[in-house]
Design a protein around this motif. Sequence first.
Motif, PDB file in Angstrom:
ATOM      1  N   ASP A 190       6.088  -1.256  -3.018  1.00 16.52           N
ATOM      2  CA  ASP A 190       7.078  -0.404  -3.672  1.00 16.52           C
ATOM      3  C   ASP A 190       8.070  -1.251  -4.466  1.00 16.52           C
ATOM      4  OD1 ASP A 190       8.558   1.698  -4.485  1.00 16.52           O
ATOM      5  OD2 ASP A 190       9.430   2.177  -2.534  1.00 16.52           O
ATOM      6  N   GLY A 223       8.443   9.569   0.372  1.00 17.03           N
ATOM      7  CA  GLY A 223       8.825   9.593  -1.034  1.00 17.03           C
ATOM      8  C   GLY A 223       7.788   9.060  -1.997  1.00 17.03           C
ATOM      9  N   HIS A 224       6.549   8.913  -1.546  1.00 15.16           N
ATOM     10  CA  HIS A 224       5.491   8.381  -2.408  1.00 15.16           C
ATOM     11  C   HIS A 224       4.613   9.513  -2.939  1.00 15.16           C
ATOM     12  CE1 HIS A 224       6.668   4.446  -0.997  1.00 15.16           C
ATOM     13  NE2 HIS A 224       6.452   4.812   0.251  1.00 15.16           N
ATOM     14  N   GLU A 225       3.981   9.272  -4.089  1.00 14.30           N
ATOM     15  CA  GLU A 225       3.028  10.225  -4.654  1.00 14.30           C
ATOM     16  C   GLU A 225       1.644   9.958  -4.058  1.00 14.30           C
ATOM     17  OE1 GLU A 225       2.902  10.072  -8.867  1.00 14.30           O
ATOM     18  OE2 GLU A 225       5.008  10.582  -9.133  1.00 14.30           O
ATOM     19  N   ARG A 247       3.937  11.357   1.821  1.00 13.59           N
ATOM     20  CA  ARG A 247       4.819  12.128   0.941  1.00 13.59           C
ATOM     21  C   ARG A 247       6.239  12.166   1.494  1.00 13.59           C
ATOM     22  NH1 ARG A 247       1.793  14.710  -2.874  1.00 13.59           N
ATOM     23  NH2 ARG A 247      -0.392  15.142  -2.369  1.00 13.59           N
ATOM     24  N   ARG A 255       5.927   3.198   6.790  1.00 11.66           N
ATOM     25  CA  ARG A 255       7.004   2.882   5.834  1.00 11.66           C
ATOM     26  C   ARG A 255       7.017   1.394   5.507  1.00 11.66           C
ATOM     27  NH1 ARG A 255      12.182   3.361   8.784  1.00 11.66           N
ATOM     28  NH2 ARG A 255      11.655   1.204   9.323  1.00 11.66           N
ATOM     29  N   MET A 315       9.017   3.814  -5.112  1.00 10.31           N
ATOM     30  CA  MET A 315       7.996   4.837  -4.935  1.00 10.31           C
ATOM     31  C   MET A 315       6.629   4.288  -5.345  1.00 10.31           C
ATOM     32  SD  MET A 315       7.542   8.487  -6.887  1.00 10.31           S
ATOM     33  CE  MET A 315       7.023   7.644  -8.399  1.00 10.31           C
ATOM     34  N   CYS A 316       5.631   4.488  -4.506  1.00 18.25           N
ATOM     35  CA  CYS A 316       4.256   4.067  -4.810  1.00 18.25           C
ATOM     36  C   CYS A 316       3.416   5.273  -5.207  1.00 18.25           C
ATOM     37  CB  CYS A 316       3.618   3.419  -3.582  1.00 18.25           C
ATOM     38  SG  CYS A 316       4.371   1.876  -3.048  1.00 18.25           S
ATOM     39  N   ARG A 317       2.371   4.992  -5.959  1.00 17.73           N
ATOM     40  CA  ARG A 317       1.346   6.001  -6.222  1.00 17.73           C
ATOM     41  C   ARG A 317       0.130   5.614  -5.384  1.00 17.73           C
ATOM     42  NH1 ARG A 317       3.026   5.100 -11.756  1.00 17.73           N
ATOM     43  NH2 ARG A 317       4.538   6.694 -12.308  1.00 17.73           N
TER      44      ARG A 317
END
Length: 213
Positions: A117, A25-27, A22, A110, A1-3
């Motif tokens: 990630d 699955g990333h913030e 999002r 992706r 998961m990346c921010r």
Amino acid sequence: MCRVLFLTKSISVEIELEEKIRHLGHEVLCSTTLLNTIKKHALPKSFLETFQIVVLSETLTNQETKVILEDIGLSSLGIIQLKDGPLTEDDHQEKKVTYMSPRVSLTELREALSHYDSPEKMGRYAETLEDVVDRLGLSKRERTLLNILADTPGTPFSRADLCQKIWNKELSLSTKCQLSNLVKRIKDKLEENELDHLKIMTVRNVGYMLKVA
């Protein structure tokens, strides 16, 4: 998961791409306020390091993009610039920048994000400011105050503005005292939790700001 920090002049323009990020699955923090802070060179590098990727919107002018790239170019952040059309010669010289269409497919997005990630790409602090706020056990008003300050670290907020935002009241001896007590309680909780990289600073004749060291 990346921010992911998404810098734009119009959050509504970025809704579709933000949702795609999002969905993977990333913030994502999509912000216009932080854009202005970075342009003023007022955002601490340590705050930027809580992210892995910065996305630059097409709504930014070439000059704004240049200023931002100069400010964050020496950091370890991945930089994605949204751009339609062919790349210029200057674009090709920006080795750190990944160029991407605003209408990028989910598959392409992706794969682009997957390069960042990994644990070694994580920022300096594993927790975001939101994580910190959640685990401090703050009261409603303490949380409101810290969230206001954390929205633009390094930017002073006047006591009058803070009283208006927290209580919807004018600055008075009473609200000034209440504000001072709120600040002290938050400082104590930050200290108790050994969060030395976060400090609420008193700005003389102005008010308070959050410093991310």
